[in-house]
Design a protein around this motif. Sequence first.
Motif, PDB file in Angstrom:
ATOM      1  N   ASP A 103      19.065  32.668   8.685  1.00 49.69           N
ATOM      2  CA  ASP A 103      19.088  32.972  10.109  1.00 49.69           C
ATOM      3  C   ASP A 103      17.740  32.693  10.756  1.00 49.69           C
ATOM      4  O   ASP A 103      17.669  32.294  11.926  1.00 49.69           O
ATOM      5  CB  ASP A 103      19.479  34.437  10.327  1.00 49.69           C
ATOM      6  CG  ASP A 103      20.916  34.719   9.904  1.00 49.69           C
ATOM      7  OD1 ASP A 103      21.739  33.785   9.948  1.00 49.69           O
ATOM      8  OD2 ASP A 103      21.211  35.873   9.520  1.00 49.69           O
ATOM      9  N   MET A 104      16.666  32.940  10.020  1.00 49.02           N
ATOM     10  CA  MET A 104      15.323  32.608  10.477  1.00 49.02           C
ATOM     11  C   MET A 104      14.708  31.658   9.457  1.00 49.02           C
ATOM     12  O   MET A 104      15.047  31.706   8.274  1.00 49.02           O
ATOM     13  CB  MET A 104      14.470  33.865  10.648  1.00 49.02           C
ATOM     14  CG  MET A 104      14.975  34.784  11.767  1.00 49.02           C
ATOM     15  SD  MET A 104      13.903  36.220  12.030  1.00 49.02           S
ATOM     16  CE  MET A 104      12.408  35.426  12.673  1.00 49.02           C
ATOM     17  N   PRO A 105      13.810  30.769   9.866  1.00 39.46           N
ATOM     18  CA  PRO A 105      13.323  29.715   8.974  1.00 39.46           C
ATOM     19  C   PRO A 105      12.593  30.261   7.748  1.00 39.46           C
ATOM     20  O   PRO A 105      11.996  31.352   7.798  1.00 39.46           O
ATOM     21  CB  PRO A 105      12.356  28.919   9.858  1.00 39.46           C
ATOM     22  CG  PRO A 105      12.762  29.232  11.250  1.00 39.46           C
ATOM     23  CD  PRO A 105      13.268  30.640  11.232  1.00 39.46           C
ATOM     24  N   PRO A 106      12.622  29.527   6.649  1.00 39.42           N
ATOM     25  CA  PRO A 106      11.752  29.866   5.515  1.00 39.42           C
ATOM     26  C   PRO A 106      10.289  29.775   5.944  1.00 39.42           C
ATOM     27  O   PRO A 106       9.930  28.960   6.795  1.00 39.42           O
ATOM     28  CB  PRO A 106      12.087  28.791   4.470  1.00 39.42           C
ATOM     29  CG  PRO A 106      13.361  28.171   4.931  1.00 39.42           C
ATOM     30  CD  PRO A 106      13.411  28.308   6.408  1.00 39.42           C
ATOM     31  N   GLY A 107       9.456  30.605   5.335  1.00 38.54           N
ATOM     32  CA  GLY A 107       8.040  30.559   5.663  1.00 38.54           C
ATOM     33  C   GLY A 107       7.282  29.508   4.893  1.00 38.54           C
ATOM     34  O   GLY A 107       6.204  29.076   5.309  1.00 38.54           O
ATOM     35  N   ASP A 108       7.851  29.067   3.763  1.00 33.02           N
ATOM     36  CA  ASP A 108       7.202  28.062   2.925  1.00 33.02           C
ATOM     37  C   ASP A 108       8.243  27.562   1.930  1.00 33.02           C
ATOM     38  O   ASP A 108       9.386  28.026   1.923  1.00 33.02           O
ATOM     39  CB  ASP A 108       5.998  28.655   2.190  1.00 33.02           C
ATOM     40  CG  ASP A 108       4.940  27.622   1.845  1.00 33.02           C
ATOM     41  OD1 ASP A 108       5.314  26.455   1.582  1.00 33.02           O
ATOM     42  OD2 ASP A 108       3.744  27.957   1.824  1.00 33.02           O
ATOM     43  N   ALA A 109       7.845  26.617   1.097  1.00 34.08           N
ATOM     44  CA  ALA A 109       8.744  26.082   0.076  1.00 34.08           C
ATOM     45  C   ALA A 109       9.064  27.152  -0.960  1.00 34.08           C
ATOM     46  O   ALA A 109       8.298  28.105  -1.146  1.00 34.08           O
ATOM     47  CB  ALA A 109       8.103  24.876  -0.604  1.00 34.08           C
ATOM     48  N   PRO A 110      10.195  27.015  -1.658  1.00 31.41           N
ATOM     49  CA  PRO A 110      10.529  27.990  -2.696  1.00 31.41           C
ATOM     50  C   PRO A 110       9.749  27.749  -3.981  1.00 31.41           C
ATOM     51  O   PRO A 110       9.136  26.693  -4.171  1.00 31.41           O
ATOM     52  CB  PRO A 110      12.023  27.744  -2.925  1.00 31.41           C
ATOM     53  CG  PRO A 110      12.217  26.303  -2.581  1.00 31.41           C
ATOM     54  CD  PRO A 110      11.254  26.020  -1.466  1.00 31.41           C
ATOM     55  N   SER A 111       9.779  28.747  -4.852  1.00 34.47           N
ATOM     56  CA  SER A 111       9.334  28.605  -6.239  1.00 34.47           C
ATOM     57  C   SER A 111      10.549  28.798  -7.129  1.00 34.47           C
ATOM     58  O   SER A 111      11.407  29.627  -6.843  1.00 34.47           O
ATOM     59  CB  SER A 111       8.274  29.651  -6.592  1.00 34.47           C
ATOM     60  OG  SER A 111       7.061  29.400  -5.931  1.00 34.47           O
ATOM     61  N   VAL A 112      10.606  28.034  -8.220  1.00 37.67           N
ATOM     62  CA  VAL A 112      11.766  28.092  -9.119  1.00 37.67           C
ATOM     63  C   VAL A 112      11.308  28.537 -10.494  1.00 37.67           C
ATOM     64  O   VAL A 112      10.311  28.028 -11.027  1.00 37.67           O
ATOM     65  CB  VAL A 112      12.472  26.733  -9.207  1.00 37.67           C
ATOM     66  CG1 VAL A 112      13.632  26.792 -10.200  1.00 37.67           C
ATOM     67  CG2 VAL A 112      12.978  26.301  -7.835  1.00 37.67           C
ATOM     68  N   GLU A 113      12.026  29.500 -11.054  1.00 35.78           N
ATOM     69  CA  GLU A 113      11.834  29.902 -12.444  1.00 35.78           C
ATOM     70  C   GLU A 113      13.220  30.140 -13.035  1.00 35.78           C
ATOM     71  O   GLU A 113      14.016  30.899 -12.483  1.00 35.78           O
ATOM     72  CB  GLU A 113      10.970  31.150 -12.571  1.00 35.78           C
ATOM     73  CG  GLU A 113      10.666  31.490 -14.023  1.00 35.78           C
ATOM     74  CD  GLU A 113       9.751  32.690 -14.175  1.00 35.78           C
ATOM     75  OE1 GLU A 113       8.551  32.476 -14.418  1.00 35.78           O
ATOM     76  OE2 GLU A 113      10.234  33.828 -14.061  1.00 35.78           O
ATOM     77  N   GLY A 114      13.491  29.476 -14.157  1.00 35.55           N
ATOM     78  CA  GLY A 114      14.808  29.587 -14.757  1.00 35.55           C
ATOM     79  C   GLY A 114      15.870  29.027 -13.838  1.00 35.55           C
ATOM     80  O   GLY A 114      15.751  27.911 -13.326  1.00 35.55           O
ATOM     81  N   ARG A 115      16.908  29.805 -13.569  1.00 38.50           N
ATOM     82  CA  ARG A 115      18.017  29.347 -12.737  1.00 38.50           C
ATOM     83  C   ARG A 115      17.936  29.885 -11.314  1.00 38.50           C
ATOM     84  O   ARG A 115      18.917  29.798 -10.570  1.00 38.50           O
ATOM     85  CB  ARG A 115      19.349  29.777 -13.368  1.00 38.50           C
ATOM     86  CG  ARG A 115      19.584  29.205 -14.755  1.00 38.50           C
ATOM     87  CD  ARG A 115      20.927  29.645 -15.296  1.00 38.50           C
ATOM     88  NE  ARG A 115      21.138  29.178 -16.666  1.00 38.50           N
ATOM     89  CZ  ARG A 115      22.229  29.413 -17.364  1.00 38.50           C
ATOM     90  NH1 ARG A 115      23.219  30.116 -16.820  1.00 38.50           N
ATOM     91  NH2 ARG A 115      22.355  28.971 -18.607  1.00 38.50           N
TER      92      ARG A 115
END
Length: 325
Positions: A103-115
Amino acid sequence: MNSHTVRFAGLAIFALQLSVSALADWPMPGHDVRRTSHSADPVQPPTRALWHKKIDALIPSRSQIITLEASSGSPAMVLVTAADGIHSLDPDTGAERWLYAMDMPPGDAPSVEGRLAFVAGTDGTIHAVQTADGRRVWRTDRAGAPFYANPLVGDGRVCAGARDGVFYCFDKFDGKLLWFKRTDAPISYSAAYQTYPDEPNGVYFFASQDRCAYALRAETGEEIWRTCDLPGSTFIAYWPVVTGERVLFVSASNYPTDDQQDLGALQREGVLVEEGELEARKDPLGRIRVDHHIAWLEAHPERRSVLVLDRKTGAQAEITPFLWW
């Protein structure tokens, strides 16, 4: 991800074919929890464009592309941060696998760990999303202000600073708040993490717009040190880099862009060097001498913008001739 890497410009995502097969696993901004921006996987110059994908929503200039190798239960993918959420693209075709709409934009890129992909939002919450299908697993309670930092994930915790000046640490498995640390100004600078023989549970390093750098014990949030009144205008974007016994911070530029009097003074002092003058600065082996710049920055500490701090004490250590990276 076979022979693919990705780059972005404007509102389009481009996939470029490399001259040799190369891995492209880049699970978080800065590549890893130390934010080294280094991968041992060989990457050669691209040879031709494979596909491009237009995304109507704004792609923030400060956001990085995240790439993931295929793993059990989750295919290889490219994660793109846009104003409408996180887009998962097929690295071979550019086709959209899923969209995690926000609903509101992400503040930054995600981080991924595992699934799981962990996304910090400008709604003041952090979301855990399944990489296989883009479904939400949990969402934290709302912080006092938006997140504009990348969440750091490791050792069962997800941590990020928010614009309310608080550094939050949540449980990776259910999103419950574990601890928090309050600073005196907004935080939009992502954190780095490292373990040491004398700190086996790890240390978080970050900076706030109060012009202070912080080191916190990862398990409890206890402050190890705080170094304040650092040079530069403030700490707004990017992250610290941990290397050995040092932590590198880069502050916002404190150099003039249109002040001709100040620029002229820098030129007269031999600090601002035109490209054509670089040859005169080289030693017999062709290396550019930086001793003058280091001496100048030693005499003018207020002009330093790349700061090298001792990881145990937070004291400023070596002087680097670099002003930005």
